[in-house]
Design a protein around this motif. Structure first.
Motif, PDB file in Angstrom:
ATOM      1  N   GLN A   1       0.833  -1.206   0.000  1.00  0.00           N
ATOM      2  CA  GLN A   1       0.000   0.000   0.000  1.00  0.00           C
ATOM      3  C   GLN A   1       0.864   1.252   0.000  1.00  0.00           C
ATOM      4  N   ASN A   2       1.957   1.243   0.770  1.00  0.00           N
ATOM      5  CA  ASN A   2       2.859   2.395   0.793  1.00  0.00           C
ATOM      6  C   ASN A   2       3.506   2.626  -0.566  1.00  0.00           C
ATOM      7  N   LEU A   3       3.866   1.548  -1.253  1.00  0.00           N
ATOM      8  CA  LEU A   3       4.450   1.690  -2.588  1.00  0.00           C
ATOM      9  C   LEU A   3       3.446   2.295  -3.561  1.00  0.00           C
TER      10      LEU A   3
ATOM     11  N   ILE B   1       1.652   7.343  -6.509  1.00  0.00           N
ATOM     12  CA  ILE B   1       0.713   8.458  -6.675  1.00  0.00           C
ATOM     13  C   ILE B   1       1.404   9.794  -6.384  1.00  0.00           C
ATOM     14  N   LEU B   2       2.173   9.869  -5.294  1.00  0.00           N
ATOM     15  CA  LEU B   2       2.850  11.115  -4.937  1.00  0.00           C
ATOM     16  C   LEU B   2       3.897  11.497  -5.986  1.00  0.00           C
ATOM     17  N   ARG B   3       4.554  10.497  -6.573  1.00  0.00           N
ATOM     18  CA  ARG B   3       5.533  10.798  -7.621  1.00  0.00           C
ATOM     19  C   ARG B   3       4.841  11.359  -8.863  1.00  0.00           C
TER      20      ARG B   3
ATOM     21  N   ARG C   1       5.777  -2.735 -11.450  1.00  0.00           N
ATOM     22  CA  ARG C   1       6.128  -3.500 -10.233  1.00  0.00           C
ATOM     23  C   ARG C   1       4.891  -3.760  -9.383  1.00  0.00           C
ATOM     24  N   LEU C   2       3.969  -2.823  -9.349  1.00  0.00           N
ATOM     25  CA  LEU C   2       2.757  -2.991  -8.541  1.00  0.00           C
ATOM     26  C   LEU C   2       1.846  -4.078  -9.094  1.00  0.00           C
ATOM     27  N   GLN C   3       2.024  -4.436 -10.351  1.00  0.00           N
ATOM     28  CA  GLN C   3       1.174  -5.463 -10.960  1.00  0.00           C
ATOM     29  C   GLN C   3       1.660  -6.877 -10.660  1.00  0.00           C
ATOM     30  N   THR C   4       2.862  -7.000 -10.091  1.00  0.00           N
ATOM     31  CA  THR C   4       3.414  -8.320  -9.804  1.00  0.00           C
ATOM     32  C   THR C   4       2.976  -8.786  -8.422  1.00  0.00           C
TER      33      THR C   4
END
Length: 459
Positions: free
Chosen positions: A15-17, A22-24, A68-71
């Motif tokens: 969740q933090n990633l 989003i912030l980036r 990376r979030l999709q893995t």
């Protein structure tokens, strides 16, 4: 956002990633806005091409983060810290090309530090302090100065612009022009920094407050569930003790009933024998219930039931209920769009809970109108609605059902309903009691279903 920060788990790291991603994106939009503002609005000469190259590199890295979030690989704290370090280096590259430490938005170095302190353990925060401080110190000595922030060197051509104006006054005019340009740029940087930081702080504070509220709600629900489970355990202990104590008397009653039937012929006493047969059947039902209770005691969910098709399970539940209430009127409605391959764990306690609700509905409804049983489901969710045409639920039942056992004059609306709530909640479902405006009441049950992976593979 921050709801998963406190528990340092794999889920919280993922969740933090996501929030870093989003912030980036927000940072990329802000950088593009500033470059366009500097070049095309304020007409300040800055190394535009190099800045766009840095922004493109950040976009490429954020694209990698999205992939990376999709893995399914677990996200670690070290990976999150590495991502934040790359953000610090990208910010340093942008500031290097736009004045270094003299840039009025150098405070942006605080953002990675704040995020690190929130998301990661304390040691990582101190590492980030060292990194951001080092970058800030390097930018003091090494940077590409902004044109309007360079040392005040007046244009030599201005000194000979007018022979009537002394050189000293010309120098003062040049200084004033340069100072005014620098002041406008600095004021714009401060304004943008305030607006951006105010919005970011408001966003973080709002999310933090929401997280604290959700956490308090979760703690309250956990305390309530623990209290309910404690009462269920107490009831289970009492039930086991009662089952043990009732075993011998029921056995004695069964023997006496059998002897009475054997000693009295049917012809002289038909009514007596009929009543004895009814008594014998009721005693057998009690013995079966006690045997089932003893067999089910202490079993886990996966051990106390088998996986079966949902449509077969519902038929089984209604068949068992019919054996106890053969004369009750039931209207069965099923959604035509249900998934016939949906499966469920046919747990005994769930079956008892559904039968208990059906029994309560039959006892409360108008016998002439009976009850209604509505069923609809998808591959992963079951919705059952049991409706009666009685007086509805008392206020104390609606307000406190599932929280504690209730003593009620209405038969079947006490401990049984409490245990039904406990069973549904334990299986990850929800139960809701509704008094209908058209009369009567409705019990709505939502239950998660198993994914039928075998059928999915065949497809």
């Amino acid at each position: 956002m921050l709801s998963h920060v406190l528990p340092k788990s794999e889920i919280s790291a993922l969740q933090n990633l996501k929030w870093l991603f989003i912030l980036r994106n927000m940072m990329i939009l802000g950088e593009c806005f500033l470059v366009v503002m500097f070049v095309y609005v304020l007409d300040i000469r800055i190394p535009e091409q190099q800045l766009w190259l840095v922004i493109v590199a950040i976009i490429a890295f954020n694209t990698y983060t999205s992939m990376r979030l999709q893995t399914d690989d677990p996200v670690t704290e070290l990976e999150i810290f590495s991502q934040l370090c790359i953000d610090v280096l990208s910010i340093a590259a942008l500031l290097y090309l736009t004045g270094g430490a003299s840039n009025p938005i150098t405070w942006v170095f605080l953002l990675p530090l704040i995020i690190t302190a929130i998301m990661l353990p304390q040691a990582y925060a101190w590492y980030m302090v060292i990194l951001t401080t080092s970058m800030y110190s390097i930018l003091i000595a090494f940077n590409v100065p902004l044109p309007s922030i360079e040392p005040h060197m007046p244009d030599p051509g201005l000194l000979h612009f007018s022979p009537t104006i002394p050189n000293k006054e010309m120098m003062q005019m040049a200084h004033a022009i340069s100072d005014n340009h620098y002041f406008n740029l600095h004021m714009f940087g401060m304004w943008f920094g305030f607006v951006f930081s105010a919005g970011l702080v408001a966003f973080f504070v709002t999310e933090l407050a929401k997280t604290l509220q959700n956490r308090e709600r979760s703690l309250a629900e956990a305390r309530e569930n623990a209290l309910r489970d404690e009462r269920v355990v107490a009831l289970g202990t009492l039930a086991a003790s009662a089952a043990h104590d009732m075993g011998t008397p029921l056995g004695t009653i069964a023997i006496i009933v059998h002897e009475l039937i054997q000693d009295n012929p049917v012809q002289p006493f038909p009514e007596f024998i009929e009543k004895m047969e009814i008594l014998k059947n009721q005693v057998n039902r009690c013995k079966e219930a006690l045997s089932l209770m003893s067999a089910s005691a202490g079993e886990m969910r996966a051990e106390s039931g088998n996986i079966m098709l949902l449509i077969d399970y519902i038929d089984n539940v209604l068949y068992q209920w019919r054996t106890h209430k053969p004369t009750a009127k039931l209207q069965f409605f099923i959604d035509p769009g249900v998934d016939v391959d949906a499966v469920i764990i046919a747990e005994r306690t769930l079956t008892h809970a559904l039968i208990n609700i059906l029994n309560n509905a039959v006892e409360a409804t108008d016998p002439e109108r009976g009850i209604e049983f509505h069923a609809s489901w998808s591959i992963n969710k079951l919705v059952l609605k049991i409706r009666d045409y009685g007086p509805g639920f008392p206020a104390e039942i609606v307000d406190f059902a599932g929280k504690q056992p209730l003593s009620s004059k209405n038969k079947g609306l006490g401990v049984g309903l409490f245990l039904t709530y406990s069973t549904i909640n334990r299986m990850g479902g929800k139960i809701e009691l509704i008094n209908l405006e058209t009369g009567g009441a409705c019990v709505e049950i939502n239950l998660p279903l198993l994914m039928n992976t075998e059928n999915d593979d065949d497809r």
